[in-house]
Structure formats: structure tokens, C-alpha cells
Design a protein around this motif. Structure first.
Motif, PDB file in Angstrom:
ATOM      1  N   ALA A 281       0.855  -1.191   0.000  1.00 13.66           N
ATOM      2  CA  ALA A 281       0.000   0.000   0.000  1.00 13.66           C
ATOM      3  C   ALA A 281       0.888   1.238   0.000  1.00 13.66           C
ATOM      4  O   ALA A 281       1.918   1.274   0.685  1.00 13.66           O
ATOM      5  N   HIS A 282       0.489   2.243  -0.806  1.00 17.96           N
ATOM      6  CA  HIS A 282       1.226   3.515  -0.872  1.00 17.96           C
ATOM      7  C   HIS A 282       0.252   4.682  -1.018  1.00 17.96           C
ATOM      8  O   HIS A 282      -0.912   4.494  -1.387  1.00 17.96           O
ATOM      9  N   HIS A 283       0.788   5.892  -0.806  1.00 14.88           N
ATOM     10  CA  HIS A 283       0.038   7.139  -0.948  1.00 14.88           C
ATOM     11  C   HIS A 283      -0.561   7.309  -2.356  1.00 14.88           C
ATOM     12  O   HIS A 283      -0.113   6.684  -3.309  1.00 14.88           O
ATOM     13  N   ARG A 284      -1.532   8.184  -2.458  1.00 11.60           N
ATOM     14  CA  ARG A 284      -2.288   8.350  -3.697  1.00 11.60           C
ATOM     15  C   ARG A 284      -1.489   8.970  -4.844  1.00 11.60           C
ATOM     16  O   ARG A 284      -1.908   8.945  -5.996  1.00 11.60           O
ATOM     17  N   HIS A 285      -0.282   9.520  -4.568  1.00 11.78           N
ATOM     18  CA  HIS A 285       0.503  10.170  -5.630  1.00 11.78           C
ATOM     19  C   HIS A 285       1.432   9.205  -6.355  1.00 11.78           C
ATOM     20  O   HIS A 285       2.018   9.565  -7.366  1.00 11.78           O
ATOM     21  N   LYS A 286       1.599   8.003  -5.831  1.00 14.19           N
ATOM     22  CA  LYS A 286       2.571   7.074  -6.432  1.00 14.19           C
ATOM     23  C   LYS A 286       2.122   6.692  -7.838  1.00 14.19           C
ATOM     24  O   LYS A 286       0.965   6.345  -8.053  1.00 14.19           O
ATOM     25  N   VAL A 287       3.072   6.742  -8.820  1.00 16.92           N
ATOM     26  CA  VAL A 287       2.669   6.554 -10.226  1.00 16.92           C
ATOM     27  C   VAL A 287       2.941   5.158 -10.773  1.00 16.92           C
ATOM     28  O   VAL A 287       2.472   4.823 -11.861  1.00 16.92           O
ATOM     29  N   ASP A 288       3.715   4.338 -10.066  1.00 19.37           N
ATOM     30  CA  ASP A 288       4.005   2.997 -10.607  1.00 19.37           C
ATOM     31  C   ASP A 288       3.458   1.918  -9.665  1.00 19.37           C
ATOM     32  O   ASP A 288       3.343   2.129  -8.463  1.00 19.37           O
ATOM     33  N   ALA A 289       3.111   0.769 -10.244  1.00 17.11           N
ATOM     34  CA  ALA A 289       2.588  -0.336  -9.443  1.00 17.11           C
ATOM     35  C   ALA A 289       2.892  -1.661 -10.133  1.00 17.11           C
ATOM     36  O   ALA A 289       2.889  -1.713 -11.368  1.00 17.11           O
ATOM     37  N   PRO A 290       3.142  -2.747  -9.383  1.00 15.81           N
ATOM     38  CA  PRO A 290       3.360  -2.740  -7.942  1.00 15.81           C
ATOM     39  C   PRO A 290       4.631  -1.950  -7.604  1.00 15.81           C
ATOM     40  O   PRO A 290       5.436  -1.673  -8.482  1.00 15.81           O
TER      41      PRO A 290
ATOM     42  N   ASP B 281      -2.064   9.098   2.579  1.00 16.82           N
ATOM     43  CA  ASP B 281      -0.659   9.475   2.746  1.00 16.82           C
ATOM     44  C   ASP B 281       0.203   8.291   3.189  1.00 16.82           C
ATOM     45  O   ASP B 281       1.248   8.485   3.823  1.00 16.82           O
ATOM     46  N   VAL B 282      -0.239   7.072   2.845  1.00 12.89           N
ATOM     47  CA  VAL B 282       0.523   5.880   3.270  1.00 12.89           C
ATOM     48  C   VAL B 282       1.941   5.961   2.702  1.00 12.89           C
ATOM     49  O   VAL B 282       2.120   6.046   1.484  1.00 12.89           O
ATOM     50  N   VAL B 283       2.943   5.945   3.554  1.00 14.70           N
ATOM     51  CA  VAL B 283       4.334   6.090   3.102  1.00 14.70           C
ATOM     52  C   VAL B 283       4.812   4.808   2.422  1.00 14.70           C
ATOM     53  O   VAL B 283       5.516   4.852   1.419  1.00 14.70           O
ATOM     54  N   GLY B 284       4.407   3.653   2.942  1.00 16.20           N
ATOM     55  CA  GLY B 284       4.804   2.388   2.304  1.00 16.20           C
ATOM     56  C   GLY B 284       4.624   1.211   3.239  1.00 16.20           C
ATOM     57  O   GLY B 284       5.336   1.101   4.229  1.00 16.20           O
ATOM     58  N   ASP B 285       3.638   0.356   2.937  1.00 15.80           N
ATOM     59  CA  ASP B 285       3.432  -0.889   3.697  1.00 15.80           C
ATOM     60  C   ASP B 285       3.699  -2.059   2.766  1.00 15.80           C
ATOM     61  O   ASP B 285       3.251  -2.050   1.606  1.00 15.80           O
ATOM     62  N   HIS B 286       4.406  -3.060   3.249  1.00 15.33           N
ATOM     63  CA  HIS B 286       4.646  -4.282   2.469  1.00 15.33           C
ATOM     64  C   HIS B 286       4.481  -5.497   3.354  1.00 15.33           C
ATOM     65  O   HIS B 286       5.016  -5.519   4.465  1.00 15.33           O
ATOM     66  N   THR B 287       3.724  -6.489   2.868  1.00  9.61           N
ATOM     67  CA  THR B 287       3.598  -7.762   3.581  1.00  9.61           C
ATOM     68  C   THR B 287       3.739  -8.904   2.589  1.00  9.61           C
ATOM     69  O   THR B 287       3.103  -8.882   1.527  1.00  9.61           O
ATOM     70  N   VAL B 288       4.595  -9.856   2.914  1.00 13.14           N
ATOM     71  CA  VAL B 288       4.649 -11.085   2.121  1.00 13.14           C
ATOM     72  C   VAL B 288       4.042 -12.191   2.971  1.00 13.14           C
ATOM     73  O   VAL B 288       4.419 -12.376   4.133  1.00 13.14           O
ATOM     74  N   MET B 289       3.031 -12.878   2.388  1.00 11.35           N
ATOM     75  CA  MET B 289       2.328 -13.946   3.114  1.00 11.35           C
ATOM     76  C   MET B 289       2.742 -15.306   2.577  1.00 11.35           C
ATOM     77  O   MET B 289       2.753 -15.500   1.355  1.00 11.35           O
ATOM     78  N   PHE B 290       3.081 -16.198   3.481  1.00 15.98           N
ATOM     79  CA  PHE B 290       3.349 -17.602   3.142  1.00 15.98           C
ATOM     80  C   PHE B 290       2.189 -18.380   3.746  1.00 15.98           C
ATOM     81  O   PHE B 290       2.056 -18.434   4.977  1.00 15.98           O
ATOM     82  N   MET B 291       1.336 -18.976   2.896  1.00 13.64           N
ATOM     83  CA  MET B 291       0.086 -19.560   3.410  1.00 13.64           C
ATOM     84  C   MET B 291      -0.009 -21.045   3.099  1.00 13.64           C
ATOM     85  O   MET B 291       0.187 -21.454   1.947  1.00 13.64           O
ATOM     86  N   ALA B 292      -0.337 -21.823   4.145  1.00 13.36           N
ATOM     87  CA  ALA B 292      -0.524 -23.272   3.966  1.00 13.36           C
ATOM     88  C   ALA B 292      -1.762 -23.696   4.733  1.00 13.36           C
ATOM     89  O   ALA B 292      -2.385 -22.884   5.416  1.00 13.36           O
ATOM     90  N   GLU B 293      -2.140 -24.971   4.623  1.00 16.69           N
ATOM     91  CA  GLU B 293      -3.252 -25.492   5.431  1.00 16.69           C
ATOM     92  C   GLU B 293      -2.859 -25.352   6.891  1.00 16.69           C
ATOM     93  O   GLU B 293      -1.825 -25.877   7.308  1.00 16.69           O
ATOM     94  N   GLY B 294      -3.622 -24.590   7.664  1.00  9.95           N
ATOM     95  CA  GLY B 294      -3.415 -24.562   9.111  1.00  9.95           C
ATOM     96  C   GLY B 294      -2.424 -23.549   9.637  1.00  9.95           C
ATOM     97  O   GLY B 294      -2.305 -23.365  10.840  1.00  9.95           O
ATOM     98  N   GLU B 295      -1.685 -22.887   8.762  1.00  5.00           N
ATOM     99  CA  GLU B 295      -0.805 -21.842   9.287  1.00  5.00           C
ATOM    100  C   GLU B 295      -0.466 -20.808   8.220  1.00  5.00           C
ATOM    101  O   GLU B 295      -0.573 -21.069   7.017  1.00  5.00           O
ATOM    102  N   ARG B 296      -0.091 -19.634   8.682  1.00  7.84           N
ATOM    103  CA  ARG B 296       0.272 -18.540   7.780  1.00  7.84           C
ATOM    104  C   ARG B 296       1.383 -17.730   8.422  1.00  7.84           C
ATOM    105  O   ARG B 296       1.303 -17.377   9.609  1.00  7.84           O
TER     106      ARG B 296
END
Ligand code: NAD
Length: 268
Positions: A155-164, A212-227
Motif C-alpha cells: 500500500a502507498h500514498h495516492r501520488h505514487k505513479v508505478d505499481a506494484p 498518505d501511506v508512506v509504504g506498507d509491504h507484507t509477504v504472506m506464506f500460506m498453507a493449510e493450518g498456518e500462515r
């Protein structure tokens, strides 16, 4: 020894932070500040622009005007400007810290080619915390990635021009490399409609823009029963600016080549 630093994009969100960070760092001095030639801020005092009081460095409209005044250029601008500056830096034996994101594969290749004549540090994210996260991601992917679904959220602020974001892509690259996958082949950048079930090999990206989100990053590793989630949240751009100034000091002592923030922090 003092490292003499030039900042281009001096009036930008990052440019102003960089000017402040240089003034606070030991062994560094701002000796040139550059903006677009048509900027109304040409001639302004760079310190005043950054809100830290006059520092006697006037903003100029062209890097060629100040080539004798610095050793390392810090560039957080836009892809075309960064490429033009990299050509000048490699011709005039100046080191360069590149923060600009959103470069195409061809533009990245052109930038990296300058590593044969000068030292460049190229990183999608200069914060120490994100770079520690990249190391953790490599470890997590190697130990459990093959048995889990992996998704990257940013997630980033509304002015950011590139994605991801460049950081989200860097995270995806680290995970893909650790698992022997080619990110270009396994990345999924959006889902809509009848997508079918998820394939294990894919790495999904989700992008949020707003406020005004400066920069949030989350990488999720997801399996049956745990994350497992590895998260970094930036609340202030100063973390990027401090890291870039640290990289500039480090780079001034290096031979020509391409480096990244993992090299600067000794994480390799
Ligand atoms: P911004 O739009 O606030 O600032 C960019 C500045 O560059 C502007 O002042 C603009 O006038 C100037 N500029 C553009 N072309 C120029 C040229 N030819 N010569 C001189 N100046 C020029 O943007 P920002 O939020 O400061 O971000 C800039 C870049 O840095 C983006 O690509 C962003 O994604 C990236 N960024 C990277 C990191 C990182 O850690 N690597 C962190 C934050 C932002």
C-alpha cells in the motif's frame, strides 16, 4: 574525510528529505542541488527548500553545471531523468545512488551497463528494515516456500505513479530466486472474474493506493493450518533518505560496479 554529495530532484518529496539527512549525517556535505530546468525553484536555497534553514547551495537546472562540485549523486526522480544522469555520471567518473523506481527491463539494463565505468548503488528501497526483511524472505522461502502459497501485498500514498511498488517487486524477486522460479513467468499482477483455482507456483501481487501511506509491504506464506507474514511499515520517508546517504558514503570508497543496499549493509 567528507563525501561531497549532489541531490537531484531536490524539490521532490525525497529530495527534501535527502537534503535534511545529509545535513544530519557525519562526514557528508551537500554541495549541489538540481531540479528540472523549467522548475520555478531554480536559484532557491536548497536548505530553505528542505525547511532546515539556509545552507548556501543554490538549486540549478542542469547537472552539467555542477559536475565539478560533487563526488556522489543521489537521484530519486523519474526513469528518463535518472538514465540521462547515469550517462553523465559514468562519463565523468561520479558515483551514483539510484532510488528511482518504475524503470522498464530495458531501462534497468541500460542503467546497469554503466557499472563498467563507475560505481552505482541501485535499490528499490533504501530503508534498513526493508533490507533485513529481504534477508528474512530469502530464508523463509528456502525453508518452507515450496509447500506454501506466496502473495505480496503493498500500500502507498495516492501520488505514487508505478505499481506494484519497486519494493514489492524486489520482495517477489527474492522469493522467486530462492525457489528457483522466474518471476516474469510466475507473477500474477491482478485477479478478476473466473480466475480458476490458484496454482502453487504463482506469486500474486496486490496493490492498494490512497491517502498518505508512506509504504506498507507484507509477504504472506500460506498453507493449510498456518500462515507466516513478514511485514514492513514505513511511517516516514526519513528512513529511505538516511539509508541513501549511508549508501552514498559507502559508495564513494568502491570500485566501478553495480551494488545494492544489501552490499552497503553487509547482508550478503
Ligand atoms: P516527487 O515527484 O515528489 O519528486 C521527484 C522530483 O524529481 C520532482 O521534484 C521533479 O521535479 C524532479 N525531477 C523530475 N525530472 C527531473 C530532471 N530531469 N532533473 C531534475 N529533477 C527532476 O517523487 P518522490 O516521491 O520524491 O519519488 C521519486 C522517485 O523515488 C520515485 O520513483 C519513487 O518511487 C522513488 N522512491 C524510492 C525510494 C527508495 O527507497 N528507493 C523511496 C521513496 C521513493
Amino acid at each position: 574525510m567528507t563525501t561531497r554529495i549532489a541531490v537531484t530532484g531536490a524539490a521532490g518529496r525525497m529530495g527534501k528529505m535527502l537534503i535534511e539527512a545529509i545535513s544530519k549525517a557525519e562526514g557528508t556535505q551537500l554541495t549541489a542541488a538540481i531540479e528540472r530546468p523549467d522548475s520555478t525553484l531554480i536559484g532557491a536555497d536548497a536548505g530553505e527548500l528542505a525547511g532546515i534553514g539556509k545552507n548556501g547551495v543554490a538549486v540549478v537546472g542542469n547537472l552539467t553545471e555542477v559536475l565539478d562540485d560533487f563526488e556522489v549523486l543521489i537521484d530519486f526522480t523519474a526513469p528518463q531523468a535518472t538514465l540521462a544522469n547515469a550517462r553523465l555520471c559514468s562519463e565523468h567518473d561520479k558515483q551514483m545512488v539510484v532510488g528511482t523506481t518504475g524503470l522498464t527491463a530495458e531501462q534497468r539494463a541500460e542503467l546497469q551497463a554503466h557499472g563498467s565505468s563507475t560505481a552505482l548503488c541501485i535499490a528499490a528501497n533504501y530503508s534498513t528494515g526493508v533490507n533485513v526483511c529481504l534477508k528474512l524472505l530469502d530464508m523463509a522461502a528456502k525453508v518452507m516456500g515450496d509447500d506454501m502459497d506466496i502473495e505480496v501485498y503493498e500500500a502507498h500514498h495516492r501520488h505514487k505513479v508505478d505499481a506494484p511498488s519497486g519494493t514489492a517487486l524486489a520482495m517477489g524477486e527474492v522469493v522467486a530466486k530462492a525457489l528457483g522460479r522466474d518471476l516474469d513467468k510466475v507473477a500474477v499482477y491482478g485477479r478478476e472474474g473466473q480466475t480458476g483455482a490458484r496454482e502453487r507456483e504463482t506469486i500474486g501481487f496486490a496493490t492498494v493506493r490512497g491517502g498518505d501511506v508512506v509504504g506498507d509491504h507484507t509477504v504472506m506464506f500460506m498453507a493449510e493450518g498456518e500462515r507466516v507474514e513478514i511485514t514492513h511499515k514505513a511511517s516516514n520517508r526519513m528512513s529511505f533518505a538516511r539509508g541513501a546517504v549511508r549508501a552514498a558514503k559507502w559508495l564513494s570508497q568502491q570500485s566501478p560496479g553495480i551494488y545494492d543496499m544489501q552490499d552497503v549493509l553487509g547482508l550478503k
